[in-house]
Scaffold this motif. Structure first.
Motif, mmCIF file in Angstrom:
data_model
loop_
_atom_site.group_PDB
_atom_site.id
_atom_site.type_symbol
_atom_site.label_atom_id
_atom_site.label_comp_id
_atom_site.label_asym_id
_atom_site.label_seq_id
_atom_site.Cartn_x
_atom_site.Cartn_y
_atom_site.Cartn_z
ATOM 1 N N LEU A 6 0.822 -1.210 0.000
ATOM 2 C CA LEU A 6 0.000 0.000 0.000
ATOM 3 C C LEU A 6 0.858 1.262 0.000
ATOM 4 C CD1 LEU A 6 -2.771 -0.987 2.585
ATOM 5 C CD2 LEU A 6 -2.970 -0.932 0.097
ATOM 6 N N GLN A 7 2.012 1.188 0.633
ATOM 7 C CA GLN A 7 2.901 2.350 0.690
ATOM 8 C C GLN A 7 3.650 2.567 -0.621
ATOM 9 O OE1 GLN A 7 4.999 1.186 4.397
ATOM 10 N NE2 GLN A 7 4.526 3.237 5.101
ATOM 11 N N LYS A 8 3.923 1.490 -1.330
ATOM 12 C CA LYS A 8 4.748 1.591 -2.536
ATOM 13 C C LYS A 8 3.936 1.867 -3.792
ATOM 14 C CE LYS A 8 8.336 -0.861 -5.125
ATOM 15 N NZ LYS A 8 9.193 -2.066 -5.196
ATOM 16 N N GLY A 42 -10.983 3.772 5.533
ATOM 17 C CA GLY A 42 -10.895 2.582 4.700
ATOM 18 C C GLY A 42 -9.512 2.389 4.101
ATOM 19 N N LEU A 43 -9.406 1.397 3.250
ATOM 20 C CA LEU A 43 -8.134 1.046 2.625
ATOM 21 C C LEU A 43 -7.622 2.184 1.751
ATOM 22 C CD1 LEU A 43 -6.253 -1.489 2.403
ATOM 23 C CD2 LEU A 43 -7.423 -1.982 0.256
ATOM 24 N N VAL A 44 -6.373 2.569 1.955
ATOM 25 C CA VAL A 44 -5.776 3.676 1.201
ATOM 26 C C VAL A 44 -4.450 3.219 0.597
ATOM 27 C CG1 VAL A 44 -4.893 6.025 1.285
ATOM 28 C CG2 VAL A 44 -6.825 5.379 2.737
ATOM 29 N N TRP A 45 -4.292 3.505 -0.698
ATOM 30 C CA TRP A 45 -3.034 3.227 -1.390
ATOM 31 C C TRP A 45 -2.225 4.523 -1.418
ATOM 32 C CZ3 TRP A 45 -1.956 -1.617 -3.842
ATOM 33 C CH2 TRP A 45 -2.995 -2.546 -3.750
ATOM 34 N N HIS A 46 -1.057 4.519 -0.784
ATOM 35 C CA HIS A 46 -0.269 5.741 -0.638
ATOM 36 C C HIS A 46 0.826 5.890 -1.688
ATOM 37 C CE1 HIS A 46 -2.027 6.660 3.287
ATOM 38 N NE2 HIS A 46 -1.877 5.391 3.604
ATOM 39 N N GLY A 47 1.127 4.829 -2.419
ATOM 40 C CA GLY A 47 2.288 4.837 -3.301
ATOM 41 C C GLY A 47 2.083 5.590 -4.602
#
Length: 218
Positions: A50-52, A160-165
């Motif tokens: 999720l971070q990448k 909720g689900l978060v994509w940070h990359g």
């Protein structure tokens, strides 16, 4: 501190204490903890993803990265069903292990609140002197894991689900925007891709197979 680091802190701290306590009890409790250990590693791996990477275009791509966690939870529950009659303590873990499958919940506060009942109940149990020193220590560490994990999820994923990359997922890079992607057994599809097959050839072969099946049924 990012969410991946938060989970690592839990893993090398309270979770490590839980593993030690499980090992001291041995037998089925120890075996179950091996399965739970694999589950926690999957959570850490998901946080790194999720971070990448940025959110994938197709929901099915996202599911590919969430599915292993759901499968591992089912493995833990099945292990408990098979062995719980001989070791009833296993249920303390399997009953509350669903907290690790928070990713699809629309309201995380409500979801996490469900597990506060387990936390309260478990505290009453392990504080009872008749429960036994080793068992009390074991259940106490698991209860702290529930508390710390709940706090981490609510702090970092309240909406909720978060994509940070910023990078595209490798699967997206392979498949692009192909609409055919939505129609397949994705786990099997990526297994074929990982074995080195060309994506165009795979999709063409599967389309031909589907067309042949439809013609036969007609």
């Amino acid at each position: 501190m990012n969410v991946s680091d938060c989970l690592r802190d839990i893993y090398i701290g309270t979770f490590a204490e839980y593993i030690t306590a499980s090992n001291s009890l041995g037998a089925m409790v120890k075996e179950q903890s091996v399965l739970v250990n694999s589950l926690f590693k999957l959570e850490i791996n998901l946080m790194q993803i999720l971070q990448k990477y940025k959110k994938p275009v197709h929901p099915q791509e996202e599911d590919i990265f969430l599915e292993p966690i759901a499968k591992q939870i089912n493995i833990i529950k099945n292990f408990t069903i098979e062995n719980g009659r001989d070791c009833s303590y296993l249920h303390y873990i399997s009953d509350s292990v669903d907290i690790f499958h928070w990713m699809k919940e629309s309201d995380l506060e409500v979801f996490v609140e469900r597990f506060s009942d387990y936390i309260i109940a478990y505290k009453d149990i392990y504080r009872d002197s008749s429960f036994g020193v080793k068992l009390s220590r074991w259940l106490e560490t698991w209860t702290r894991i529930l508390e710390e994990f709940s706090e981490s999820v609510l702090t970092n994923f309240k909406t909720g689900l978060v994509w940070h990359g910023t990078e595209n997922l490798p699967t997206q890079a392979v498949l692009g925007d192909k609409t055919e992607f939505r129609n397949y057994d994705h786990a099997a599809l990526f297994k074929e891709i990982n074995q080195g097959e060309n994506i165009t050839r795979i999709l063409r072969r599967r389309n031909e197979s589907a067309e042949a099946t439809n013609s036969t049924s007609e």
